[in-house]
Structures are given as structure tokens and as C-alpha cells.
Write a protein that holds these residues in place. Structure first.
Motif, mmCIF file in Angstrom:
data_model
loop_
_atom_site.group_PDB
_atom_site.id
_atom_site.type_symbol
_atom_site.label_atom_id
_atom_site.label_comp_id
_atom_site.label_asym_id
_atom_site.label_seq_id
_atom_site.Cartn_x
_atom_site.Cartn_y
_atom_site.Cartn_z
ATOM 1 N N LEU A 103 0.717 -1.024 0.143
ATOM 2 C CA LEU A 103 -0.016 -0.104 -0.350
ATOM 3 C C LEU A 103 0.721 1.258 0.077
ATOM 4 C CD1 LEU A 103 -2.788 -1.525 2.700
ATOM 5 C CD2 LEU A 103 -3.092 -0.872 -0.012
ATOM 6 N N GLN A 104 1.883 0.790 0.544
ATOM 7 C CA GLN A 104 2.927 2.215 0.629
ATOM 8 C C GLN A 104 3.435 2.636 -0.865
ATOM 9 O OE1 GLN A 104 5.413 0.884 4.597
ATOM 10 N NE2 GLN A 104 4.388 2.764 5.349
ATOM 11 N N ALA A 105 3.937 1.825 -1.210
ATOM 12 C CA ALA A 105 4.091 1.081 -2.712
ATOM 13 C C ALA A 105 3.517 1.656 -3.821
ATOM 14 C CB ALA A 105 5.263 0.362 -2.963
ATOM 15 N N ARG A 106 2.528 1.656 -3.424
ATOM 16 C CA ARG A 106 0.984 1.908 -4.455
ATOM 17 C C ARG A 106 0.749 0.402 -5.081
ATOM 18 N NH1 ARG A 106 -1.885 5.734 -4.293
ATOM 19 N NH2 ARG A 106 -1.911 5.954 -6.221
ATOM 20 N N ASP A 107 1.475 -0.555 -4.181
ATOM 21 C CA ASP A 107 1.658 -2.107 -5.913
ATOM 22 C C ASP A 107 0.415 -2.825 -5.562
ATOM 23 O OD1 ASP A 107 1.910 -4.389 -6.782
ATOM 24 O OD2 ASP A 107 2.875 -5.498 -4.879
ATOM 25 N N PHE A 108 -0.851 -2.722 -6.271
ATOM 26 C CA PHE A 108 -1.854 -2.632 -6.292
ATOM 27 C C PHE A 108 -2.248 -3.902 -7.097
ATOM 28 C CE2 PHE A 108 -3.076 1.983 -6.364
ATOM 29 C CZ PHE A 108 -3.321 1.677 -5.149
ATOM 30 N N ASP A 109 -1.174 -4.091 -8.103
ATOM 31 C CA ASP A 109 -1.480 -5.974 -7.784
ATOM 32 C C ASP A 109 -1.348 -7.295 -6.812
ATOM 33 O OD1 ASP A 109 -1.223 -5.719 -10.170
ATOM 34 O OD2 ASP A 109 0.786 -5.735 -10.446
ATOM 35 N N TYR A 110 -0.717 -6.699 -5.461
ATOM 36 C CA TYR A 110 -1.167 -7.732 -4.664
ATOM 37 C C TYR A 110 -2.750 -7.121 -3.832
ATOM 38 C CZ TYR A 110 -0.115 -10.159 -0.219
ATOM 39 O OH TYR A 110 0.028 -10.697 0.927
ATOM 40 N N VAL A 111 -2.801 -6.483 -4.167
ATOM 41 C CA VAL A 111 -3.684 -5.762 -3.917
ATOM 42 C C VAL A 111 -5.730 -6.520 -4.729
ATOM 43 C CG1 VAL A 111 -5.978 -4.257 -3.071
ATOM 44 C CG2 VAL A 111 -3.867 -3.309 -2.601
ATOM 45 N N ARG A 112 -5.271 -7.215 -5.687
ATOM 46 C CA ARG A 112 -6.057 -7.506 -6.372
ATOM 47 C C ARG A 112 -6.169 -9.400 -5.842
ATOM 48 N NH1 ARG A 112 -3.823 -3.907 -10.071
ATOM 49 N NH2 ARG A 112 -5.578 -1.957 -11.031
ATOM 50 N N GLN A 113 -4.603 -9.010 -5.952
ATOM 51 C CA GLN A 113 -4.201 -10.615 -5.531
ATOM 52 C C GLN A 113 -5.143 -11.376 -4.448
ATOM 53 O OE1 GLN A 113 -0.302 -12.125 -5.516
ATOM 54 N NE2 GLN A 113 0.302 -10.896 -7.210
ATOM 55 N N LEU A 114 -5.115 -10.965 -3.870
ATOM 56 C CA LEU A 114 -5.764 -10.825 -1.707
ATOM 57 C C LEU A 114 -7.621 -11.418 -1.966
ATOM 58 C CD1 LEU A 114 -3.533 -8.721 0.192
ATOM 59 C CD2 LEU A 114 -3.934 -11.544 0.290
ATOM 60 N N ALA A 115 -7.757 -9.958 -2.867
ATOM 61 C CA ALA A 115 -8.941 -9.957 -3.427
ATOM 62 C C ALA A 115 -9.989 -11.322 -4.452
ATOM 63 C CB ALA A 115 -9.709 -8.588 -4.571
ATOM 64 N N ALA A 116 -9.004 -11.246 -5.381
ATOM 65 C CA ALA A 116 -9.706 -13.032 -6.313
ATOM 66 C C ALA A 116 -9.842 -13.857 -5.634
ATOM 67 C CB ALA A 116 -8.700 -13.251 -7.505
ATOM 68 N N SER A 117 -8.368 -13.801 -4.334
ATOM 69 C CA SER A 117 -8.200 -16.004 -3.873
ATOM 70 C C SER A 117 -9.182 -15.630 -2.105
ATOM 71 C CB SER A 117 -6.659 -15.144 -3.407
ATOM 72 O OG SER A 117 -6.389 -14.378 -2.342
ATOM 73 N N GLN A 118 -9.418 -14.341 -1.904
ATOM 74 C CA GLN A 118 -10.159 -14.584 -0.620
ATOM 75 C C GLN A 118 -11.853 -15.093 -1.142
ATOM 76 O OE1 GLN A 118 -9.848 -12.042 3.264
ATOM 77 N NE2 GLN A 118 -9.088 -10.733 0.647
#
Length: 283
Positions: A39-54
Motif C-alpha cells: 500500500l505504501q508503494a502503491r503496488d495494487f497488483d498484490y491487493v488484486r491478488q488478495l481480492a481474487a484469492s479470497q
């Protein structure tokens, strides 16, 4: 009592007579260094991964919190809400202690979201309930007030009643308030889980509303936390909790099993479907 939540098109109903709803907890940087750094680096790919995997693991709603030191949550929370909504079509639970961040995110979120959260403190009621009413959202009500978290079930019930009363005065119907009775760690107080279970039963019996719960606090500081969390979730569902903020990848199975044993899964259809959806080595 039926709380209807909606994503862009997909609806999720939290129903006192229905199956337990899983709210995915992992888009929250508390205790998650990798997400905080992303989040600090604005790496939103990881956020997308967490959303899809959950969602793939069984989450029917996703909680989104961006509370990282040094981050402007008023700007970041709506941005993350938008990208998650573009990634998965499930209802979103907007999570922040900052009313300004909640207000910004509620303008960005599609459908009918859930707000996490309001509590019985006067400042919280005054700041959050108008936002919920204006947006037509639902809200989680935490059973704590200006005196902190009550240490008995009767007092938590009174706080829950106060939240519902104030919500009604604000024009928010009871079906759009989901009460969270709160749980503290049994490592510090051996009665903590029992007080929460008693509160769940009393809220269900006296107020008749949907009940949310996060399981992870109960095992804090203890070994083999997963086993404790599993046992507590099963007991909580048995007492009346039906909306659970948790890690679906670890705890969806116990939740599906509890629904089955509570006669909420005819012919074990949902339980079997869940296990058929798992990778073969997991199932």
C-alpha cells in the motif's frame, strides 16, 4: 432479519435464518507487513491478488482497510475500493476509524456496501450514522461505548440496543445494523469467549438482528491459534453469529461444516460444493 448487501451486480444476504456469510479480512494491513509495504508503494497488483484469492476461497464480502502510518487514507481508501470492485463483483465492507475516509470511500463504492464500523461512543454515533444513512449503506455496530468494552454480556446488550435505537432515529432500519459483540483474548481472560457467546445469544434473542464476529482476537498470544479460532467460530455460529470476518482460505471449511450441522445446508450441498472447489491436495 435480512441485511442485503450488493456489489456492482452481485448480492449477498446476511439472514438470521440463513447460512453464515464470510467477510474476507485480508485486505487490512494490521499485522500484514507485505500488504502494508504494498500500500505504501502503491503496488495494487498484490491487493488484486488478495481480492481474487479470497473470493475464490469462499468470501462473499470483502473488508477493505488501508490504515498504514504515513498513508493518506482519505485519498487511498476510495482508490483501493474502486480497484477491488473492478476486480471482483462482491459487496464491499469499507473499514476505517476515520469518518472522512469512510465518506470518501462511500462515494466510490458501487452497490450497497457495509460500513465497518460504528460503536456506542457519542462521537462515533454522531460521525458515522449520518454517512450510513446518506449512502443507504448497512453498518456494523460494535458493542462498546465511551466507557470502553463492557466486561459482561448484559452491558454489551445494552450498548447494542443503544446503537440500534440511535440508528433508527437516524432513519436506518434494524436490518441494516449488524451487531458485533466483540471478543477479547482468552489468554488474558479465561471468561472472554464465554462472555461473547452469551452476548451473541442475548442479542439474537432480545434484538433479533444479524450478528458479526471476528475470530482472530480470541486466540491472541496463544499457541496453535488456528485450532482455537476454529473451535470458537463453531461455538459462535451455534449461538447465533451469522456474519464472520475471517480468512476464508483457513476457516471457510469449519464455517461450512457448522452450517451443515445447524441444518442450514440441505443434503450437505454447499459443504460438498465447497470441498469440490478446493485443489485436490487440499481437499
Amino acid at each position: 432479519m435480512r441485511t442485503l448487501l450488493r456489489g456492482t451486480t452481485q448480492e449477498t444476504a446476511v439472514d438470521t435464518e440463513g447460512q453464515a456469510v464470510i467477510i474476507g479480512e485480508k485486505i487490512n494491513p494490521t499485522g500484514r507487513k507485505k500488504l502494508a509495504a504494498a500500500l505504501q508503494a502503491r503496488d495494487f497488483d498484490y491487493v488484486r491478488q488478495l481480492a481474487a484469492s479470497q473470493v475464490a476461497a469462499g468470501a462473499e464480502v470483502l473488508d477493505i482497510n488501508v490504515g498504514v502510518p504515513g498513508v493518506d487514507d482519505v485519498a487511498l481508501l476510495p482508490e483501493v475500493v474502486k480497484l477491488v470492485a473492478a476486480t471482483v463483483d462482491v459487496p464491499i465492507c469499507v473499514d476505517s476509524p476515520n469518518p472522512s475516509a469512510l465518506a470518501a470511500a462511500l462515494k466510490a463504492v458501487p452497490g450497497k456496501p457495509l460500513v465497518n464500523s460504528v460503536n456506542g461512543e457519542e462521537a462515533s454515533l454522531a460521525a458515522v450514522l449520518p454517512l450510513v444513512k446518506d449512502r443507504g449503506a448497512a453498518v456494523i455496530g460494535l458493542a462498546m461505548d465511551d466507557n470502553g468494552i463492557p466486561m459482561d454480556a448484559e452491558s454489551r446488550l445494552r450498548v447494542a440496543g443503544k446503537i440500534l435505537e440511535r440508528a433508527a432515529k437516524s432513519g436506518i432500519p434494524p436490518e441494516d445494523v449488524i451487531i458485533d459483540p466483540l471478543v477479547l483474548t482468552v489468554g488474558a481472560d479465561s471468561n472472554a469467549a464465554l462472555i461473547t457467546l452469551h452476548t451473541i445469544a442475548m442479542v439474537r434473542r432480545e434484538l433479533g438482528v444479524n450478528i458479526n464476529l471476528g475470530a482472530s482476537n480470541v486466540s491472541f498470544g496463544l499457541p496453535d491459534r488456528h485450532t482455537i479460532n476454529q473451535a470458537f467460530l463453531a461455538l459462535a455460529i451455534g449461538h447465533g453469529a451469522n456474519c464472520l470476518i475471517t480468512d476464508p482460505g483457513k476457516l471457510a471449511g469449519i464455517i461450512r461444516a457448522a452450517d451443515l450441522l445447524m441444518a442450514r445446508d440441505e443434503y450437505a450441498a454447499r459443504y460438498i460444493a465447497y470441498f469440490r472447489s478446493l485443489p485436490k491436495e487440499t481437499a
